[in-house]
Design a protein around this motif. Structure first.
Motif, PDB file in Angstrom:
ATOM      1  N   GLY A  26       8.090   1.364  -4.421  1.00 55.29           N
ATOM      2  CA  GLY A  26       6.772   1.889  -4.754  1.00 55.29           C
ATOM      3  C   GLY A  26       5.935   0.907  -5.556  1.00 55.29           C
ATOM      4  O   GLY A  26       4.715   0.824  -5.386  1.00 55.29           O
ATOM      5  N   ILE A  29       3.514  -1.348  -3.669  1.00 56.24           N
ATOM      6  CA  ILE A  29       2.206  -0.799  -3.277  1.00 56.24           C
ATOM      7  C   ILE A  29       1.271  -0.771  -4.478  1.00 56.24           C
ATOM      8  O   ILE A  29       0.067  -0.995  -4.356  1.00 56.24           O
ATOM      9  CB  ILE A  29       2.338   0.621  -2.701  1.00 56.24           C
ATOM     10  CG1 ILE A  29       3.343   0.653  -1.571  1.00 56.24           C
ATOM     11  CG2 ILE A  29       0.990   1.135  -2.201  1.00 56.24           C
ATOM     12  CD1 ILE A  29       3.557   2.030  -0.988  1.00 56.24           C
ATOM     13  N   GLY A  30       1.835  -0.466  -5.655  1.00 62.50           N
ATOM     14  CA  GLY A  30       1.020  -0.385  -6.862  1.00 62.50           C
ATOM     15  C   GLY A  30       0.282  -1.665  -7.179  1.00 62.50           C
ATOM     16  O   GLY A  30      -0.765  -1.641  -7.835  1.00 62.50           O
ATOM     17  N   ARG A  33      -3.165  -1.163  -5.719  1.00 60.82           N
ATOM     18  CA  ARG A  33      -3.795   0.151  -5.809  1.00 60.82           C
ATOM     19  C   ARG A  33      -5.115   0.137  -6.580  1.00 60.82           C
ATOM     20  O   ARG A  33      -6.053   0.837  -6.215  1.00 60.82           O
ATOM     21  CB  ARG A  33      -2.812   1.121  -6.467  1.00 60.82           C
ATOM     22  CG  ARG A  33      -3.125   2.571  -6.249  1.00 60.82           C
ATOM     23  CD  ARG A  33      -2.643   3.009  -4.888  1.00 60.82           C
ATOM     24  NE  ARG A  33      -3.232   4.275  -4.521  1.00 60.82           N
ATOM     25  CZ  ARG A  33      -2.830   5.001  -3.499  1.00 60.82           C
ATOM     26  NH1 ARG A  33      -1.842   4.603  -2.737  1.00 60.82           N
ATOM     27  NH2 ARG A  33      -3.412   6.123  -3.200  1.00 60.82           N
ATOM     28  N   GLN A 117       7.467  -1.998   3.701  1.00 57.87           N
ATOM     29  CA  GLN A 117       7.475  -0.630   3.169  1.00 57.87           C
ATOM     30  C   GLN A 117       8.096   0.356   4.151  1.00 57.87           C
ATOM     31  O   GLN A 117       8.826   1.267   3.758  1.00 57.87           O
ATOM     32  CB  GLN A 117       6.047  -0.205   2.833  1.00 57.87           C
ATOM     33  CG  GLN A 117       5.482  -0.845   1.587  1.00 57.87           C
ATOM     34  CD  GLN A 117       6.084  -0.281   0.312  1.00 57.87           C
ATOM     35  OE1 GLN A 117       6.088   0.919   0.087  1.00 57.87           O
ATOM     36  NE2 GLN A 117       6.591  -1.155  -0.540  1.00 57.87           N
ATOM     37  N   TYR A 149       6.382   6.965  -6.274  1.00 56.62           N
ATOM     38  CA  TYR A 149       4.966   7.109  -6.593  1.00 56.62           C
ATOM     39  C   TYR A 149       4.675   7.023  -8.082  1.00 56.62           C
ATOM     40  O   TYR A 149       3.566   6.636  -8.477  1.00 56.62           O
ATOM     41  CB  TYR A 149       4.414   8.399  -5.977  1.00 56.62           C
ATOM     42  CG  TYR A 149       4.235   8.212  -4.493  1.00 56.62           C
ATOM     43  CD1 TYR A 149       3.147   7.511  -3.988  1.00 56.62           C
ATOM     44  CD2 TYR A 149       5.200   8.654  -3.590  1.00 56.62           C
ATOM     45  CE1 TYR A 149       3.003   7.289  -2.637  1.00 56.62           C
ATOM     46  CE2 TYR A 149       5.067   8.431  -2.228  1.00 56.62           C
ATOM     47  CZ  TYR A 149       3.961   7.752  -1.759  1.00 56.62           C
ATOM     48  OH  TYR A 149       3.830   7.502  -0.421  1.00 56.62           O
ATOM     49  N   VAL A 152       4.243   3.461  -8.312  1.00 58.79           N
ATOM     50  CA  VAL A 152       2.905   3.091  -7.818  1.00 58.79           C
ATOM     51  C   VAL A 152       1.886   3.226  -8.951  1.00 58.79           C
ATOM     52  O   VAL A 152       1.068   2.321  -9.192  1.00 58.79           O
ATOM     53  CB  VAL A 152       2.486   3.974  -6.624  1.00 58.79           C
ATOM     54  CG1 VAL A 152       1.018   3.706  -6.256  1.00 58.79           C
ATOM     55  CG2 VAL A 152       3.364   3.713  -5.408  1.00 58.79           C
ATOM     56  N   ALA A 156      -0.001   0.208 -10.801  1.00 55.50           N
ATOM     57  CA  ALA A 156      -1.470   0.221 -10.656  1.00 55.50           C
ATOM     58  C   ALA A 156      -2.142   0.103 -12.018  1.00 55.50           C
ATOM     59  O   ALA A 156      -3.112  -0.650 -12.189  1.00 55.50           O
ATOM     60  CB  ALA A 156      -1.921   1.495  -9.949  1.00 55.50           C
ATOM     61  N   TRP A 242      -7.492   5.402  -1.950  1.00 55.48           N
ATOM     62  CA  TRP A 242      -7.036   4.049  -2.254  1.00 55.48           C
ATOM     63  C   TRP A 242      -8.189   3.043  -2.143  1.00 55.48           C
ATOM     64  O   TRP A 242      -8.381   2.187  -3.007  1.00 55.48           O
ATOM     65  CB  TRP A 242      -5.914   3.710  -1.277  1.00 55.48           C
ATOM     66  CG  TRP A 242      -5.214   2.408  -1.483  1.00 55.48           C
ATOM     67  CD1 TRP A 242      -5.520   1.400  -2.359  1.00 55.48           C
ATOM     68  CD2 TRP A 242      -4.058   1.957  -0.761  1.00 55.48           C
ATOM     69  NE1 TRP A 242      -4.636   0.356  -2.216  1.00 55.48           N
ATOM     70  CE2 TRP A 242      -3.725   0.667  -1.258  1.00 55.48           C
ATOM     71  CE3 TRP A 242      -3.276   2.502   0.257  1.00 55.48           C
ATOM     72  CZ2 TRP A 242      -2.649  -0.066  -0.759  1.00 55.48           C
ATOM     73  CZ3 TRP A 242      -2.207   1.775   0.738  1.00 55.48           C
ATOM     74  CH2 TRP A 242      -1.898   0.512   0.235  1.00 55.48           C
ATOM     75  N   PRO A 267      -1.441   8.911  -8.490  1.00 57.49           N
ATOM     76  CA  PRO A 267      -0.057   8.722  -8.063  1.00 57.49           C
ATOM     77  C   PRO A 267       0.971   9.039  -9.139  1.00 57.49           C
ATOM     78  O   PRO A 267       2.117   9.391  -8.821  1.00 57.49           O
ATOM     79  CB  PRO A 267      -0.004   7.236  -7.666  1.00 57.49           C
ATOM     80  CG  PRO A 267      -1.137   6.596  -8.377  1.00 57.49           C
ATOM     81  CD  PRO A 267      -2.199   7.643  -8.482  1.00 57.49           C
TER      82      PRO A 267
END
Length: 421
Positions: A26, A29-30, A33, A117, A149, A152, A156, A242, A267
């Motif tokens: 996760g 992805i962060g 973000r 991912q 998440y 994430v 972020a 996003w 998130p």
């Protein structure tokens, strides 16, 4: 085979390790973000909403395809091997973002991120479902999605903080180097494959097999297809949030730190909430949780254009996170309950194919509408589609999700009652 035991308590060490691994998944992805719209505009002069959101489109399409093939290939090549390969692909990504010579190169990095991912997250989902058995499946998915998440949200926030202090690049992406290398090492050294648990469960499970896993999951089976459309719309609105939420906050003159906070709340609440909603899906109506979760998402999205106050936007972000927390682990536990163990990985892969195509659809639709008519109209459209999705759950999905095994047990009870009578 007799030494293999299904259950969360029986396999808590391996389960805990997989939770930690998915937190690292996760975190990758962060990285993007909170800061990517600014990254696009400041570093590469990309101003078009459609062009900016192209990185989400690339990510969503490749992740969706990787999800599908992870599900199909999990039994053939092993869950651990696919997870390890996913981490191998992730390692060069932060270096590519740091040294990217053009926006096209950034798009290519996001293609690799999508593949990574799809392989890593899908593998951890399937592996946890494999080892916990039916009793704690929702709780297991809650913990898995919480870890992913929550990470994430944390990353972020950290990238927004770092970008505010040191600039958009390269420092925020140093986190990605650490995350990808540690994730690879954890997987290579300590994670064990879980196919043997599938063989164990398959020996006693009587759930009927699907004739065509892809078609049943996508269209035919009322339970599976209802969940699949909701998953697609969920990530459709997530793709819009996003890409467009940081743009909205920039237009309201928020700095990188405050943008990081607001974008991280969603998130983070989504992640923490799943600690509770995953367990709830083991005991309460899955249909009700899916309906209310999608409805909450839709209503909160419709409120965004009417808000400019920091605390109001933070509250909307939290409500959106709560709605998503209600549905996310419930999607996976519902599909796991409604499919045979030997077909579960492929059905989950088919679901995750459509769910993560939602990222691409959300980015394309909201980007085009935002460029043509304005950001507010894009938000209204996505919010309306989310509410429609909740109504499909309410009117199409059956109330009770029964496996064939449960139906056989009911028939046996009825037959015994007739015989005694």
């Amino acid at each position: 085979m007799e030494k293999v035991k299904l259950g969360l308590k029986e396999n808590w060490k391996q389960f805990a390790l997989l939770v930690i691994v998915n937190a690292f998944v996760g975190g990758m992805i962060g990285l993007e973000r909170a800061i990517f719209p600014q990254f696009a505009e400041l570093e590469f002069g990309v101003a078009s909403k459609t062009a900016i959101l192209s990185f989400i489109t690339a990510f969503g399409i490749t992740k969706a395809i990787a999800n599908y093939y992870t599900g199909r290939l999990a039994n053939k090549f092993g869950r651990k091997n696919l997870l390890l390969f996913g981490w191998l692909i992730a390692i060069p990504i932060p270096f590519m973002l740091i040294y990217a010579p053009s926006w096209s190169f950034v798009i290519f990095a996001n293609v690799l991120l999508g593949v990574s991912q799809g392989l890593t997250w899908s593998s951890t989902v399937v592996m946890k479902i494999d080892i916990v058995g039916e009793k704690d499946r929702g709780f297991a998915m809650g913990l898995n999605e919480f870890a992913g998440y929550f990470a994430v949200g944390v990353v972020a926030f950290l990238t927004g903080l770092i970008a505010n202090k040191y600039g958009i690049t390269p420092y925020p992406f140093y986190l990605g180097i650490f995350i990808s290398i540690v994730g690879f090492i954890l997987t290579a050294v300590w994670v064990k494959d879980t196919r043997i648990f599938v063989h164990k469960e398959s020996s006693t499970d009587k759930t009927a097999k699907l004739d065509n896993i892809f078609l049943e999951t996508t269209f035919k089976n009322k339970t599976l297809s209802s969940v699949t459309q909701a998953g697609l719309v969920n990530n459709l609105n997530d793709g819009m949030i996003w890409g467009l939420l940081p743009i909205i906050l920039l237009s309201l003159n928020y700095n990188n730190e405050n943008i990081g906070i607001i974008t991280a709340i969603y998130p983070t609440v989504w992640g923490i909430g799943q600690l509770f909603t995953g367990k709830m899906s083991d005991h309460y109506s899955k249909k009700a949780m899916l309906f209310w979760g999608m409805l909450l998402q839709g209503l909160s999205i419709l409120l965004i254009p009417f808000s400019s106050d920091f605390y109001v936007l933070a509250a909307i972000s939290a409500i959106l996170g709560l709605g998503t927390a209600l549905v996310y682990p419930t999607f996976l536990s519902t599909i796991a309950q409604a499919t045979n163990p030997s077909q579960r990985a492929e059905s989950i892969g088919s679901f995750r194919l459509w769910r993560d195509l939602g990222y691409a659809f959300g980015a394309i639709i909201s980007g085009i509408i935002a460029d043509l008519f304005g950001v507010e109209y894009a938000i209204f459209l996505i919010g309306g589609l989310t509410i429609i999705s909740s109504l499909i759950i309410k009117f199409r999905m059956p109330e009770q999700i029964k496996t064939i095994k449960e139906c056989i047990e009911v028939d046996e009870v009825k037959q015994a009652f007739k015989n005694n009578k």
